[in-house]
Enzyme design. Structure first.
Site, PDB file in Angstrom:
ATOM      1  N   GLY A  46       1.554   4.315  -2.202  1.00 55.22           N
ATOM      2  CA  GLY A  46       2.162   5.197  -3.268  1.00 55.22           C
ATOM      3  C   GLY A  46       1.174   4.766  -4.577  1.00 55.22           C
ATOM      4  O   GLY A  46       0.605   3.574  -4.671  1.00 55.22           O
ATOM      5  N   GLU A 137       7.688   3.394  -7.724  1.00 57.52           N
ATOM      6  CA  GLU A 137       7.007   4.192  -8.157  1.00 57.52           C
ATOM      7  C   GLU A 137       7.500   4.507  -9.535  1.00 57.52           C
ATOM      8  O   GLU A 137       6.794   4.669 -10.572  1.00 57.52           O
ATOM      9  CB  GLU A 137       6.522   5.319  -7.476  1.00 57.52           C
ATOM     10  CG  GLU A 137       5.626   5.021  -6.226  1.00 57.52           C
ATOM     11  CD  GLU A 137       4.471   4.130  -6.345  1.00 57.52           C
ATOM     12  OE1 GLU A 137       4.107   3.786  -7.378  1.00 57.52           O
ATOM     13  OE2 GLU A 137       4.352   3.426  -5.333  1.00 57.52           O
TER      14      GLU A 137
HETATM   15  O1  GNR Z   1       0.965   0.046  -1.218  1.00 56.29           O
HETATM   16  C1  GNR Z   1       2.171  -0.366  -1.631  1.00 56.29           C
HETATM   17  N1  GNR Z   1       3.041  -0.853  -0.789  1.00 56.29           N
HETATM   18  C2  GNR Z   1       4.308  -1.138  -0.969  1.00 56.29           C
HETATM   19  C3  GNR Z   1       5.090  -1.756  -0.212  1.00 56.29           C
HETATM   20  C4  GNR Z   1       6.350  -1.986  -0.321  1.00 56.29           C
HETATM   21  C5  GNR Z   1       6.844  -1.584  -1.493  1.00 56.29           C
HETATM   22  C6  GNR Z   1       6.354  -0.591  -2.553  1.00 56.29           C
HETATM   23  C7  GNR Z   1       4.967  -0.527  -2.136  1.00 56.29           C
HETATM   24  S1  GNR Z   1       4.145   0.585  -3.386  1.00 56.29           S
HETATM   25  C8  GNR Z   1       2.660  -0.147  -3.115  1.00 56.29           C
HETATM   26  C9  GNR Z   1       1.654   0.753  -3.994  1.00 56.29           C
HETATM   27  C10 GNR Z   1       2.045   0.532  -5.434  1.00 56.29           C
HETATM   28  O2  GNR Z   1       1.452  -0.436  -6.105  1.00 56.29           O
HETATM   29  N2  GNR Z   1       2.507   1.639  -5.972  1.00 56.29           N
HETATM   30  O3  GNR Z   1       2.742   1.456  -7.188  1.00 56.29           O
HETATM   31 NI    NI Z   2       3.249  -0.551  -7.702  1.00 58.34          NI
END
Ligand code: GNR
Ligand code: NI
Length: 172
Positions: A46, A137
């Site tokens: 994300g 996010e």
């Molecule tokens: O890549 C991501 N892995 C993740 C793993 C567990 C909970 C949330 C995330 S989001 C993160 C990418 C990110 O920093 N999105 O803002």
């Molecule tokens: Ni993040």
């Protein structure tokens, strides 16, 4: 499409509250394309626009593990309509908090409303990793990072480590 630089802690930009998008136009679509490419290249699931320095309420996600089956999701102006009283715990990481991981409790399920890539209104019932990722996010849109949920001590240790890593990377 362009791979952008992901902003990392500590950086005040990450604490900005992002602004709603008035209309999903070409500019926003190009931003979403760049965000997706940046996210894939960093192996994330994300990314919020503020992580590449744009304070707009835009999120891209792809929680699919199989890299050959890309399933990108685009969420503009997402709003949580309902969330579960039941919590689930995930080991979270963040591209803006590199190489640091910690368990975070969040509502297990959530319903959200958002605009998609075409600017059409959508409704989604999310559970499991998807629900966790959406909430992670959406926190970025409010200037919140997962380390804000940790104890003061754990958080300050992580921020200290990241500051050191940053300063050691300065080449004169
Ligand atoms: O890549 C991501 N892995 C993740 C793993 C567990 C909970 C949330 C995330 S989001 C993160 C990418 C990110 O920093 N999105 O803002
Ligand atoms: Ni993040």
């Amino acid at each position: 499409m362009t791979i952008k630089t992901i902003i990392t802690e500590p950086n005040k930009i990450l604490r900005q509250v992002s602004k709603p998008v008035e209309k999903v136009g070409k500019e926003e679509q190009q931003l979403m394309d760049d965000m997706l490419e940046t996210m894939y290249s960093a192996n994330g699931i994300g990314l919020a626009a503020i992580q590449i320095g744009v304070p707009k309420r835009i999120i891209v996600m792809d929680i699919n593990q199989d890299k050959n089956k890309k399933k990108p999701m685009y969420l503009v102006n997402p709003v949580i309509k309902n969330k579960d009283n039941l919590k689930s715990t995930y080991e979270e990481g963040c591209l803006s908090v590199p190489n640091q991981f910690a368990e975070v409790d969040r509502p297990k399920n959530c319903d959200i409303e958002y605009l998609d890539y075409e600017g059409e209104k959508k409704f989604l019932k999310a559970e499991g990793l998807l629900a966790t990722c959406i909430q992670h996010e959406m926190d970025h849109l409010e200037g919140i990072l997962f380390i804000d949920y940790l104890s003061k001590l754990k958080k300050s240790m992580i921020v200290k480590k990241l500051s050191k890593m940053k300063s050691s990377r300065i080449v004169v």
